[in-house]
Motif scaffolding. Structure first.
Motif, short mmCIF file in Angstrom:
data_model
loop_
_atom_site.label_atom_id
_atom_site.label_comp_id
_atom_site.label_asym_id
_atom_site.label_seq_id
_atom_site.Cartn_x
_atom_site.Cartn_y
_atom_site.Cartn_z
N VAL A 34 38.88 41.77 45.73
CA VAL A 34 37.41 42.65 45.74
C VAL A 34 37.32 43.72 46.35
O VAL A 34 38.02 43.81 47.29
N PRO A 35 36.13 44.21 46.49
CA PRO A 35 36.62 45.98 47.95
C PRO A 35 35.90 45.10 49.24
O PRO A 35 34.70 44.36 49.48
N ALA A 36 36.59 45.05 50.33
CA ALA A 36 35.53 45.08 51.71
C ALA A 36 34.54 45.46 51.65
O ALA A 36 34.30 46.72 51.47
N SER A 37 33.65 44.76 51.91
CA SER A 37 32.33 45.40 52.38
C SER A 37 32.47 45.58 53.35
O SER A 37 33.27 45.02 54.49
N ALA A 38 31.21 46.14 54.36
CA ALA A 38 31.67 47.25 55.68
C ALA A 38 31.97 46.10 56.73
O ALA A 38 32.78 46.14 57.34
N ILE A 39 31.52 44.68 56.66
CA ILE A 39 32.17 43.77 58.21
C ILE A 39 32.94 43.24 57.66
O ILE A 39 33.46 43.37 58.62
N VAL A 40 33.23 43.21 56.45
CA VAL A 40 34.97 42.07 56.05
C VAL A 40 35.81 43.27 56.79
O VAL A 40 36.81 42.91 57.61
N ALA A 41 36.24 44.72 56.08
CA ALA A 41 36.47 45.21 56.90
C ALA A 41 36.68 45.64 57.78
O ALA A 41 37.51 45.91 58.77
N LYS A 42 34.73 45.94 58.77
CA LYS A 42 35.07 46.07 60.39
C LYS A 42 35.99 44.87 60.87
O LYS A 42 36.84 44.34 61.69
N LYS A 43 35.79 43.57 60.88
CA LYS A 43 36.40 42.48 60.53
C LYS A 43 38.69 42.57 61.27
O LYS A 43 39.06 41.96 61.76
N LEU A 44 38.61 43.44 59.34
CA LEU A 44 40.36 43.20 59.77
C LEU A 44 40.66 44.08 59.69
O LEU A 44 41.99 44.83 59.41
N LEU B 67 39.80 47.33 58.41
CA LEU B 67 40.02 48.45 57.40
C LEU B 67 39.43 48.98 57.03
O LEU B 67 37.81 49.02 57.46
N GLU B 68 39.79 49.82 55.94
CA GLU B 68 38.25 50.86 55.72
C GLU B 68 37.25 49.73 54.30
O GLU B 68 37.54 49.65 53.76
N THR B 69 35.37 50.65 54.41
CA THR B 69 35.47 49.98 53.45
C THR B 69 35.54 50.69 52.36
O THR B 69 36.28 51.90 52.00
N GLY B 70 36.12 49.23 51.59
CA GLY B 70 35.74 49.69 50.41
C GLY B 70 37.63 49.27 49.71
O GLY B 70 37.70 49.13 48.67
N THR B 71 38.36 49.02 50.92
CA THR B 71 40.13 48.77 50.70
C THR B 71 39.90 47.52 49.76
O THR B 71 39.01 46.19 50.38
N PRO B 72 40.97 47.87 49.01
CA PRO B 72 40.14 46.21 48.08
C PRO B 72 41.23 45.07 48.84
O PRO B 72 42.07 44.99 49.96
N VAL B 73 40.83 43.89 49.06
CA VAL B 73 41.02 42.57 49.57
C VAL B 73 40.97 41.41 48.71
O VAL B 73 40.40 41.23 47.96
N SER B 74 41.19 40.55 49.31
CA SER B 74 41.73 38.68 48.18
C SER B 74 40.92 38.18 48.81
O SER B 74 40.36 37.90 50.20
N GLU B 75 39.54 37.61 47.32
CA GLU B 75 38.77 36.87 47.97
C GLU B 75 39.33 35.11 48.07
O GLU B 75 39.75 35.32 46.29
N ILE B 76 38.55 34.28 48.34
CA ILE B 76 39.50 32.54 48.48
C ILE B 76 37.87 32.09 48.31
O ILE B 76 37.63 31.74 49.59
#
Length: 263
Positions: free
Chosen positions: A113-123, A125-134
């Motif tokens: 999924v594209p990284a949300s602003a919160i997930v991107a900040k935590k990891l 990354l740039e917002t929208g960067t593909p990350v794995s969601e489990i």
């Protein structure tokens, strides 16, 4: 059953003595989970006290989470909550298996999924960067206890697809199979009410209290690795920790008001 009892003279109120007796028998296992307790009138006779006194003792035990009442059916011993000590970084399955519980993970989804602003900040990354969601529902002794939503770098998440996540802990896979040393985690805990989806997954009523944790795990080198939302049933789980009032410096030397060491 509770045998006939005569409360001994004590400075403690009668309801406190009754509460302590019942609590001891619950905690020592004499009264098992879902065991039905005698009625208020029966306890009143057994302890030779008023029903108001018995009611106060039961009310306190209910507030402690040791018993529960079902209108028209009676008072029952509550099932003890599972708990995890927050004294070290470890996966939920690690902690529960060590305590003898049976653990199973139901993988709801595993996708990019594209990284949300919160997930991107935590990891970082740039917002929208593909990350794995489990998304997983964790079962404790075959009952749903928590739902966890985990975000990882996409390459790590894709590698996890080949592993048996229903029975394996992600932390252990990262360490033992990927050779990634874990360092520490930042935790944030609060409470919320279960929405329709969460209630469905955990088999609770919509609007029930849920314990929510945000956990950001770092590698031993301090790099963000794993960001999670963990939702636990409020009626079945608790975190425990022990804290000191202040750090104790064993090398400290007592001093007088002038700052000079005392003789």
């Amino acid at each position: 059953m509770i045998s006939s009892l005569t409360l001994v003279p004590s400075p403690l109120p009668l309801y406190t003595q009754i509460k302590d007796i019942l609590r001891e028998r619950i905690l020592e296992g004499t009264y098992k989970p879902h065991h039905k307790l005698p009625s208020e009138s029966e306890m009143s006779t057994l302890f030779d006290v008023s029903r108001i006194t018995v009611r106060q003792a039961l009310s306190d035990l209910q507030n402690e989470g040791l018993i529960f009442r079902i209108p028209g059916k009676g008072t029952f011993v509550a099932k003890p909550k599972a708990f995890q000590q927050l004294t070290q970084l470890e996966g939920f399955a690690e902690a529960m298996l060590r305590m003898g519980y049976e653990i199973y993970n139901k993988v709801i989804s595993h996708k990019s999924v594209p990284a949300s602003a919160i997930v991107a900040k935590k990891l970082k990354l740039e917002t929208g960067t593909p990350v794995s969601e489990i998304r997983r529902v964790r079962y404790l002794n075959r009952e749903p206890l928590s739902m966890e939503v985990t975000y990882l770098m996409e390459d790590i998440g894709e590698r996890l697809r080949s592993f048996d996540l229903p029975t394996r802990d992600i932390f252990l896979v990262l360490e033992n199979d990927f050779g990634i040393a874990l360092g520490y985690a930042d935790l944030q805990i609060d409470a919320m009410l279960a929405d329709d989806d969460l209630a469905h997954q955990l088999k609770i009523e919509e609007g029930s209290a849920v314990l929510r944790m945000e956990r950001l795990t770092h590698t031993a080198a301090g790099k963000p690795l794993d960001f999670e939302y963990l939702y636990f049933r409020g009626d079945a789980f608790q975190y425990r920790l022990q804290i000191a009032r202040r750090a104790v410096d064993a090398t400290a030397v007592p001093q007088n008001q002038a700052g000079d060491p005392l003789p």
